[in-house]
Design a protein around this motif. Structure first.
Motif, PDB file in Angstrom:
ATOM      1  N   TYR A   1     -12.598 -13.907  -7.536  1.00 34.13           N
ATOM      2  CA  TYR A   1     -12.429 -14.131  -8.569  1.00 34.13           C
ATOM      3  C   TYR A   1     -11.874 -12.758  -9.710  1.00 34.13           C
ATOM      4  CZ  TYR A   1     -15.325 -18.637  -8.483  1.00 34.13           C
ATOM      5  OH  TYR A   1     -15.394 -19.213  -8.334  1.00 34.13           O
ATOM      6  N   GLU A   2     -12.542 -12.642 -10.029  1.00 36.96           N
ATOM      7  CA  GLU A   2     -12.320 -10.658 -11.009  1.00 36.96           C
ATOM      8  C   GLU A   2     -12.612  -9.937  -9.565  1.00 36.96           C
ATOM      9  OE1 GLU A   2     -11.421  -7.401 -12.051  1.00 36.96           O
ATOM     10  OE2 GLU A   2      -9.268  -9.279 -12.735  1.00 36.96           O
ATOM     11  N   THR A   3     -12.410  -9.279  -9.140  1.00 36.93           N
ATOM     12  CA  THR A   3     -13.163  -7.659  -8.637  1.00 36.93           C
ATOM     13  C   THR A   3     -14.097  -7.026  -9.484  1.00 36.93           C
ATOM     14  OG1 THR A   3     -11.483  -7.529  -6.806  1.00 36.93           O
ATOM     15  CG2 THR A   3     -13.542  -6.532  -6.895  1.00 36.93           C
ATOM     16  N   ARG A   4     -13.601  -6.908 -10.479  1.00 34.65           N
ATOM     17  CA  ARG A   4     -14.133  -5.499 -12.025  1.00 34.65           C
ATOM     18  C   ARG A   4     -15.412  -6.673 -12.389  1.00 34.65           C
ATOM     19  NH1 ARG A   4      -8.415  -3.834 -13.770  1.00 34.65           N
ATOM     20  NH2 ARG A   4      -8.401  -5.901 -13.378  1.00 34.65           N
ATOM     21  N   LEU A   5     -14.782  -7.510 -12.687  1.00 29.95           N
ATOM     22  CA  LEU A   5     -15.560  -8.522 -12.864  1.00 29.95           C
ATOM     23  C   LEU A   5     -17.018  -8.644 -11.703  1.00 29.95           C
ATOM     24  CD1 LEU A   5     -17.452 -10.620 -15.867  1.00 29.95           C
ATOM     25  CD2 LEU A   5     -15.728 -11.802 -14.670  1.00 29.95           C
TER      26      LEU A   5
ATOM     27  N   ASN B   1     -13.681  10.547 -14.462  1.00 31.53           N
ATOM     28  CA  ASN B   1     -14.268  11.657 -13.487  1.00 31.53           C
ATOM     29  C   ASN B   1     -12.213  11.861 -13.080  1.00 31.53           C
ATOM     30  OD1 ASN B   1     -13.609  12.459 -10.436  1.00 31.53           O
ATOM     31  ND2 ASN B   1     -15.747  10.927 -10.015  1.00 31.53           N
ATOM     32  N   ALA B   2     -13.004  13.477 -13.728  1.00 30.71           N
ATOM     33  CA  ALA B   2     -11.686  14.497 -13.206  1.00 30.71           C
ATOM     34  C   ALA B   2     -10.525  14.215 -12.174  1.00 30.71           C
ATOM     35  CB  ALA B   2     -11.327  16.145 -14.291  1.00 30.71           C
ATOM     36  N   SER B   3     -10.963  14.704 -11.543  1.00 25.68           N
ATOM     37  CA  SER B   3      -9.981  14.584 -10.028  1.00 25.68           C
ATOM     38  C   SER B   3      -9.373  13.496 -10.042  1.00 25.68           C
ATOM     39  CB  SER B   3     -10.988  15.095  -8.767  1.00 25.68           C
ATOM     40  OG  SER B   3     -12.033  14.522  -8.973  1.00 25.68           O
ATOM     41  N   LEU B   4      -9.817  12.360  -9.939  1.00 23.96           N
ATOM     42  CA  LEU B   4      -9.711  10.826  -9.386  1.00 23.96           C
ATOM     43  C   LEU B   4      -9.204  10.478 -10.516  1.00 23.96           C
ATOM     44  CD1 LEU B   4     -13.199   9.215  -8.525  1.00 23.96           C
ATOM     45  CD2 LEU B   4     -11.104  10.331  -6.662  1.00 23.96           C
ATOM     46  N   VAL B   5      -9.234  10.830 -11.782  1.00 15.78           N
ATOM     47  CA  VAL B   5      -8.173  10.126 -12.854  1.00 15.78           C
ATOM     48  C   VAL B   5      -6.822  11.010 -12.468  1.00 15.78           C
ATOM     49  CG1 VAL B   5      -8.071   9.571 -15.072  1.00 15.78           C
ATOM     50  CG2 VAL B   5     -10.268   9.191 -14.329  1.00 15.78           C
ATOM     51  N   MET B   6      -6.628  12.374 -12.674  1.00 14.53           N
ATOM     52  CA  MET B   6      -5.721  13.130 -12.358  1.00 14.53           C
ATOM     53  C   MET B   6      -4.543  11.978 -10.834  1.00 14.53           C
ATOM     54  SD  MET B   6      -6.093  16.859 -13.464  1.00 14.53           S
ATOM     55  CE  MET B   6      -8.218  17.347 -12.746  1.00 14.53           C
TER      56      MET B   6
ATOM     57  N   GLY C   1      -2.176   2.492 -13.147  1.00 11.82           N
ATOM     58  CA  GLY C   1      -3.141   3.358 -12.166  1.00 11.82           C
ATOM     59  C   GLY C   1      -4.710   2.833 -12.839  1.00 11.82           C
ATOM     60  N   TYR C   2      -4.822   3.390 -14.044  1.00 13.84           N
ATOM     61  CA  TYR C   2      -6.304   3.695 -14.489  1.00 13.84           C
ATOM     62  C   TYR C   2      -7.060   2.219 -14.828  1.00 13.84           C
ATOM     63  CZ  TYR C   2     -10.353   5.583 -17.350  1.00 13.84           C
ATOM     64  OH  TYR C   2     -12.070   5.606 -17.435  1.00 13.84           O
ATOM     65  N   ALA C   3      -6.703   1.096 -15.053  1.00 17.80           N
ATOM     66  CA  ALA C   3      -6.800  -0.271 -15.475  1.00 17.80           C
ATOM     67  C   ALA C   3      -7.062  -1.016 -13.718  1.00 17.80           C
ATOM     68  CB  ALA C   3      -5.840  -0.847 -15.995  1.00 17.80           C
TER      69      ALA C   3
ATOM     70  N   VAL D   1      -6.640   0.118 -10.162  1.00 17.67           N
ATOM     71  CA  VAL D   1      -7.768   1.495  -9.211  1.00 17.67           C
ATOM     72  C   VAL D   1      -8.858   1.749  -9.500  1.00 17.67           C
ATOM     73  CG1 VAL D   1      -7.132   3.239  -7.866  1.00 17.67           C
ATOM     74  CG2 VAL D   1      -5.018   1.470  -8.404  1.00 17.67           C
ATOM     75  N   MET D   2      -8.475   2.495 -10.950  1.00 14.72           N
ATOM     76  CA  MET D   2      -9.392   3.550 -11.442  1.00 14.72           C
ATOM     77  C   MET D   2     -10.564   1.709 -12.083  1.00 14.72           C
ATOM     78  SD  MET D   2     -10.078   6.449 -11.221  1.00 14.72           S
ATOM     79  CE  MET D   2     -11.393   6.626 -12.304  1.00 14.72           C
ATOM     80  N   GLY D   3     -10.636   0.748 -12.224  1.00 14.71           N
ATOM     81  CA  GLY D   3     -11.031   0.313 -12.363  1.00 14.71           C
ATOM     82  C   GLY D   3     -12.239  -0.328 -11.572  1.00 14.71           C
ATOM     83  N   ILE D   4     -11.717  -0.675 -10.545  1.00 17.60           N
ATOM     84  CA  ILE D   4     -12.836  -0.939  -8.856  1.00 17.60           C
ATOM     85  C   ILE D   4     -13.351   0.113  -9.135  1.00 17.60           C
ATOM     86  CG2 ILE D   4     -12.521  -1.674  -7.113  1.00 17.60           C
ATOM     87  CD1 ILE D   4      -9.578  -3.158  -6.959  1.00 17.60           C
ATOM     88  N   ILE D   5     -12.886   1.130  -9.051  1.00 20.91           N
ATOM     89  CA  ILE D   5     -14.219   2.862  -8.998  1.00 20.91           C
ATOM     90  C   ILE D   5     -14.726   2.395  -9.107  1.00 20.91           C
ATOM     91  CG2 ILE D   5     -13.961   5.186  -8.605  1.00 20.91           C
ATOM     92  CD1 ILE D   5     -10.985   5.141  -7.685  1.00 20.91           C
ATOM     93  N   ILE D   6     -14.973   2.471 -10.931  1.00 21.17           N
ATOM     94  CA  ILE D   6     -15.803   2.075 -11.990  1.00 21.17           C
ATOM     95  C   ILE D   6     -16.783   1.144 -12.038  1.00 21.17           C
ATOM     96  CG2 ILE D   6     -16.789   1.606 -15.007  1.00 21.17           C
ATOM     97  CD1 ILE D   6     -13.279   3.114 -14.968  1.00 21.17           C
TER      98      ILE D   6
END
Length: 423
Positions: A23-27, A56-61, A287-289, A291-296
């Protein structure tokens, strides 16, 4: 334990089931985290965790910059040029193509941190070379799969900036800390896969071996290898390493190095600047959608576990024996990587919830966090469900189960070794 803590335990099993069912990991992570926050009367805590992780600035960049550069490398053909020139000198090595191809994949995966992206670029070239040299399809696919753990050493891999930020370290300093262990795991992949291929008789060849032509990269799109383009994927890595080790005057952040690498790619490829810019920002968005999506999502899930009280109970148990943390931080993400095909969700959740308390049970944040993400990636490398396993198996037209027969034992031994020496 209280009622909410037992509900949290059941929720963890539900999350594992959802990840196994793909199933969708982020969901799955966000829904589970908000549910636990809700029953703990702390819904705002889950929402705050969501908002905090978003900015999270350092991760996003680091993550978005790296993904933008990866898209640029693919658009300009720089990744294909790099693989072309690495593959050209190795034809005719027989069974020793297996360790050489694993090393090449490991090396390319540092410059192209996506396991699937690296395997697509490398596998479409090297797997046919190995098949023509008389190596069985499963062995050829395993050689590429075993090399996709090279992303450990890439500053663009999400776990490196994530754990570095948690440990209050520079990304390159954290990579320098775990580099000996990452190279050790790579050695297990190189040597172990070769031994397994010899035991299983992959050097005897298969006269019926063939590749899926639809999955190979064709040259009829106008691709012409260029030695200058082949150097482009190495530019950001070189800047970061040289700047941190020998030339402080060029020291810069990951995002800055990736942007500079993209500018070099534009100058070398002389492509359409407008399309180039679109590709770069498509990569940052991806990358945001992804990778960062899973981190969020992992942050929200961790907030739910904390609100339910399970984290405090678990940390209290770990204080009694660091052996629990040692094996929990290695075998846990490793098994999750195997059964779900992705070590990211489990590793990020572990590092979000347990790793910040590493000092409470006699460990370092960088040691426990590094162990968790190395173990998760090793588990993914021996999972028949992993996207990269399915990809290389598809190119070689062989069952994923046959492929992981060659990588499973080396990866398992590598994780046990790291658990014993890393923390």
């Amino acid at each position: 334990m209280g009622i909410t803590e037992w509900v949290a335990v059941l929720t963890i099993f539900a999350v594992i089931y959802g990840l196994i069912k793909r199933y969708e990991t982020r969901l799955v992570l966000i829904a589970s985290g908000l549910f636990l926050c809700l029953i703990s009367w702390n819904l705002v805590g889950g929402l705050n965790a969501f908002a905090k992780s978003m900015t999270n600035a350092s991760l996003v960049m680091a993550i978005c910059g790296s993904m933008g550069f990866a898209f640029v490398a693919k658009y300009t053909g720089a990744d294909r040029s790099l693989v072309h020139y690495l593959a050209s000198p190795i034809r005719g090595l027989g069974i020793f193509l297996v360790p050489v191809c694993t090393v090449i994949t490991f090396f390319v995966n540092i410059a192209i941190p996506s396991a699937a992206g690296c395997a697509a670029a490398v596998g479409s070239t090297l797997i046919p070379v190995m098949l023509r040299a008389g190596i069985r399809p499963a062995g050829a696919a395993a050689a590429v799969l075993a090399g996709t753990i090279g992303s450990y050493l890439s500053p663009g891999t999400s776990h490196n900036p994530y754990v570095a930020n948690m440990a209050h370290m520079e990304v390159m300093d954290f990579i320098g800390f775990h580099a000996p262990y990452s190279i050790l795991v790579g050695a297990f992949g190189v040597i172990g896969t070769l031994i397994m291929c010899l035991i299983l008789g992959d050097h005897k060849g298969d006269k019926n071996a063939k590749v899926d032509e639809s999955k190979l990269q064709k040259n009829d799109d106008g691709f012409v290898p260029s030695p200058l383009k082949a150097l482009v994927p190495l530019v950001p890595i070189t800047i970061l390493v040289v700047g941190n080790l020998w030339c402080p005057f060029i020291k810069m952040g990951v995002a800055q190095a990736m942007v500079l690498g993209a500018v070099v790619a534009l100058a070398v490829a002389r492509c359409n600047p407008q399309t180039f810019a679109k590709e770069f920002f498509n990569g940052t968005g991806k990358g945001y959608a992804d990778v960062m999506g899973i981190i969020i999502a992992a942050g929200v899930f961790a907030a739910g576990l904390k609100s339910a009280g399970l984290i405090d109970t678990f940390v209290a148990a770990l204080k009694e024996s660091n052996e629990i943390a040692r094996w929990g931080g290695s075998i846990g993400p490793f098994l999750m990587g195997v059964i779900t095909g992705s070590g990211d969700a489990a590793t990020l959740a572990f590092n979000e919830t347990v790793t910040p308390h590493a000092k409470d049970f006699g460990m370092t944040i960088e040691g426990l966090g590094g162990l968790a993400f190395i173990a998760g990636a090793a588990g993914r490398t021996m999972s028949p469900l992993a996207g990269v396993t399915i990809l290389v198996s598809g190119i070689a037209m062989v069952s994923p189960i046959e492929v992981i027969k060659r990588t499973a034992l080396p990866m398992f031994l590598a994780v046990i070794t790291c658990a014993l020496v890393m923390v």
